[in-house]
Design a protein around this motif. Structure first.
Motif, PDB file in Angstrom:
ATOM      1  N   CYS A   1       0.838  -1.205   0.000  1.00 60.01           N
ATOM      2  CA  CYS A   1       0.000   0.000   0.000  1.00 60.01           C
ATOM      3  C   CYS A   1       0.873   1.255   0.000  1.00 60.01           C
ATOM      4  O   CYS A   1       2.097   1.188  -0.007  1.00 60.01           O
TER       5      CYS A   1
ATOM      6  N   CYS B   1      -1.101  -2.821   6.540  1.00 64.13           N
ATOM      7  CA  CYS B   1      -1.153  -4.151   5.905  1.00 64.13           C
ATOM      8  C   CYS B   1      -0.994  -5.279   6.917  1.00 64.13           C
ATOM      9  O   CYS B   1      -1.467  -6.387   6.694  1.00 64.13           O
TER      10      CYS B   1
ATOM     11  N   CYS C   1       4.362  -2.505   8.131  1.00 64.36           N
ATOM     12  CA  CYS C   1       3.304  -1.553   7.754  1.00 64.36           C
ATOM     13  C   CYS C   1       2.095  -1.755   8.668  1.00 64.36           C
ATOM     14  O   CYS C   1       1.492  -2.831   8.682  1.00 64.36           O
TER      15      CYS C   1
ATOM     16  N   GLN D   1       1.341   3.290   2.383  1.00 63.76           N
ATOM     17  CA  GLN D   1       2.140   3.360   3.622  1.00 63.76           C
ATOM     18  C   GLN D   1       3.412   2.514   3.477  1.00 63.76           C
ATOM     19  O   GLN D   1       4.491   2.918   3.907  1.00 63.76           O
ATOM     20  N   CYS D   2       3.294   1.323   2.875  1.00 57.84           N
ATOM     21  CA  CYS D   2       4.470   0.470   2.617  1.00 57.84           C
ATOM     22  C   CYS D   2       5.518   1.261   1.829  1.00 57.84           C
ATOM     23  O   CYS D   2       6.707   1.265   2.159  1.00 57.84           O
TER      24      CYS D   2
HETATM   25 ZN   LIG Z   1       1.121  -1.389   3.649  1.00 60.62          ZN
END
Ligand SMILES: [Zn+2]
Length: 668
Positions: free
Chosen positions: A105, A199, A196, A107-108
């Protein structure tokens, strides 16, 4: 009218909240402008035929996304973001990726991106400073917005395909970077981030999950100890090292000036309990491609070892409450009382203080056992558990758990024997290298000679049967870079000599220069050992000619024997069953027979699992631990330093305090 798929556009409320938190920052102004411009294009396209997700833009680089500094004002939006605006570039994605098990995602991406920033950028973001952006940057021209929109359309309509050539990279989500200075576009694969929070919601670590059922592990060759050739692991090399979201660093580099090996290295910063550490990973083989593979494997091993990246939250409690199921940290050794008094970075262990623990598995008792997290992951740590600084000693990687544990234990045995020999002033038998049959050893001796060094090898076995070899390179003219040590442990005696020599050969081309550069500093260390603080100090100290007198036991060996004769008693004991589990059982039984528990903690990260790799931290509490820094030598206080030489038949009695060599070890 077509419907858009994927994330919805940023809502008025969400954007309003974010703006309030990042009020006035140029990056936020740029974000708002880019979001607005992309939304206009999206709405026009949505009225036509394009089926792409609505662009959701967040800024990147003005707020900490790793959870160390001030809260990220965009935390709620970032996982869904598909466009991230930095001061210098726009990142489009993640996009693509195989259907199963690869989802990453926004954020990752942001976390991987931030880890690759410079030291000063990371310190600014992660130490809680309030950012003040420059005046009018990033510059978002209409050309730039068009380029971002074109990339967004291309990657989400299948018109863009991953440029990476290897299948392991092409299966991963991708990120396309548009440079705001040049509009150059480049695409890199992204490995999902195991830390993360969006996730991977953490689940509790459990005893059951730590239990290891070790199984028969057929080897391709009865005398080999690696299950698969190096090239057999599907490494996503572009995802491991790239400048946008590389897991291990921005790039790798070769060192074409080395005349003994073909080294490849990479580096990244890892935040540990003492700030940002420069973690370098390297490979030193005879070809750059082999070295590069070795470097990636070492980088992944460090990545797994520094912090726990398995989606679990630790057990937090005091030793006194957990004692029935836990390793007693005292068995692993503490520093001297004086160190705890004077060294402000460490405090004595307190059995009543709650600290984080992870579950490992005892191979001796065949049961799960709790290990202080700090002993299993050497960059992890909280204020409550700062009773020791651990290093990567005993961490190893393999194609199976059995292989990884085998190599972890061999490393522990190697370092224990090396320290016993050094601190215990053991008189060692030199191995006649002329009796080795392989060409590799002859070639290495020749290469060392070209550098003006003679190389020696010593049988360093103590009370454990498996061969341990110390290699020593001696500069012939006695100049700077005088002595260089290394060691290896292994089942095949000649292979072990080879491994020890190979390592010492990687040091000698540089050692004289390194010592010359720090000569004054090293002389101060020689006069006051308390100034020996870091890993490199130990080895470089013995580059000073005057320190050679402390290595008398190596320079004046008691005997010189052919290799076969030296390890004659090992030959009938060496398992040759073709099953790696039998090799591992021999090590376990040797160590358990000597009175020690044999523990493995699985450190394997999700990234490694995809590649068929396993990494463990092995612990044998009671063996001499390897430490760097003269005031932090647990080995000097361990009971084993007193007894092992006697048990090994190298002394008639326990080692008296007066006989301990109170001089820093030279382990590199
Ligand atoms: Zn993520």
């Amino acid at each position: 009218m077509t419907t858009a798929t994927g994330p919805t556009a940023v809502t008025g409320t969400e954007a309003g909240a974010a703006v309030a938190l990042a009020d006035g920052a140029p990056l936020e102004r740029g974000r708002a402008r880019l979001q607005q411009a992309l939304t206009v294009r999206f709405e026009a396209a949505a009225a036509g035929t394009a089926r792409v997700p609505a662009p959701l833009v967040v800024p990147l680089g003005a707020a900490d996304v790793l959870g160390f500094g001030l809260p990220d004002p965009y935390a709620a939006l970032r996982p869904r973001a598909n466009v991230q605006l930095t001061a210098r570039a726009v990142l489009v994605g993640p996009w693509g990726g195989a259907d199963t098990g690869t989802a990453a995602c926004g954020q990752c991406l942001a976390m991987r991106w931030q880890r690759l920033r410079s030291r000063s950028e990371r310190e600014a973001l992660e130490l809680g400073h309030q950012p003040h952006g420059a005046a009018d940057w990033p510059l978002l021209t209409d050309y730039a917005v068009d380029a971002v929109w074109a990339a967004h359309l291309a990657v989400h309509t299948g018109r863009s395909t991953p440029p990476a050539t290897g299948a392991p990279d092409r299966e991963l989500p991708q990120v396309t970077r548009i440079d705001l200075g040049t509009l150059a576009a480049a695409t890199f694969p992204l490995l999902p981030e195991p830390l993360c929070p969006s996730c991977v919601p953490p689940r509790p670590d459990t005893a059951d999950a730590a239990r290891m059922d070790l199984v028969a592990t057929p080897k391709p060759d009865p005398d080999g100890y690696r299950l698969r050739p190096l090239g057999a692991y599907p490494l996503p090399t572009a995802a491991l090292a790239n400048p946008v979201c590389g897991t291990l660093g921005s790039d790798t580099w070769i060192n074409p000036t080395s005349t003994t090996t073909a080294p490849v290295a990479g580096t990244n910063f890892v935040r540990g309990y003492a700030g940002l550490n420069d973690v370098t990973w390297s490979g030193q083989a005879n070809s750059y491609s082999t070295s590069r593979t070795l470097a990636y494997l070492e980088g992944l091993e460090r990545y797994a070892g520094t912090h726990r990246r398995r989606g679990t939250s630790p057990v937090v409690d005091s030793y006194n409450n957990l004692a029935a199921d836990a390793l007693n940290p005292a068995d692993r050794g503490f520093y001297a009382d004086d160190t705890y008094e004077k060294d402000h970075l460490v405090s004595p262990f307190d059995p009543d203080r709650p600290i984080p623990w992870v579950w490992g598995h005892s191979l001796r008792d065949e049961r799960p056992i709790l290990i202080p997290a700090r002993l299993a992951h050497y960059s992890a740590g909280v204020d409550a558990d700062n009773f020791v600084f651990e290093c990567s000693n005993g961490c190893a990687t393999g194609g199976s758990l059995e292989e990884a544990i085998l190599f972890g234990l061999l490393e522990l045995i190697e370092r224990d024997a090396f320290l016993l020999a050094w601190y215990g002033r053991a008189h060692l038998t030199e191995i006649d290298l002329g009796s080795c049959t392989g060409d590799a050893i002859r070639t290495m001796l020749d290469r060392a000679a070209l550098h003006g060094y003679d190389v020696h090898a010593f049988d360093t076995r103590m009370d454990l049967a498996v061969p341990v070899v110390t290699a020593l390179a001696v500069r012939r003219d006695g100049g700077l870079g005088t002595l260089s040590f290394s060691a290896a442990a292994g089942f095949d005696p000649e292979g072990t000599v080879d491994a020890a020599l190979s390592e010492v050969l990687t040091y000698i081309p540089h050692l004289p220069y390194q010592v010359a550069e720090r000569e004054g500093e090293l002389r101060e260390m020689a006069a006051d050992y308390r100034k020996v603080l870091h890993l490199k100090d130990h080895a470089q100290l013995y580059g000073l000619p005057e320190m050679a007198r402390h290595a008398r036991e190596y320079l004046e060996p008691t005997a010189v024997r052919p290799l076969e004769e030296t390890y004659a008693d090992w030959a009938p004991r060496r398992p040759r069953t073709g099953d790696l589990l039998d090799d591992l059982r021999l090590l376990r039984d040797e160590l358990a027979g000597a009175g020690y528990d044999v523990i493995a903690v699985d450190q394997t990260t999700p990234e490694q699992r995809r590649m068929g790799l396993h990494t463990v931290s092995t612990l044998v509490p009671g063996l001499l631990p390897l430490d760097f820094g003269w005031t932090r030598q647990r080995a000097l206080l361990m009971p084993r330093l007193r007894t092992a030489l006697r048990v090994a038949g190298r002394r008639p009695d326990d080692l008296p305090e007066s006989a301990i060599k109170a001089v820093p070890h030279p382990f590199p």
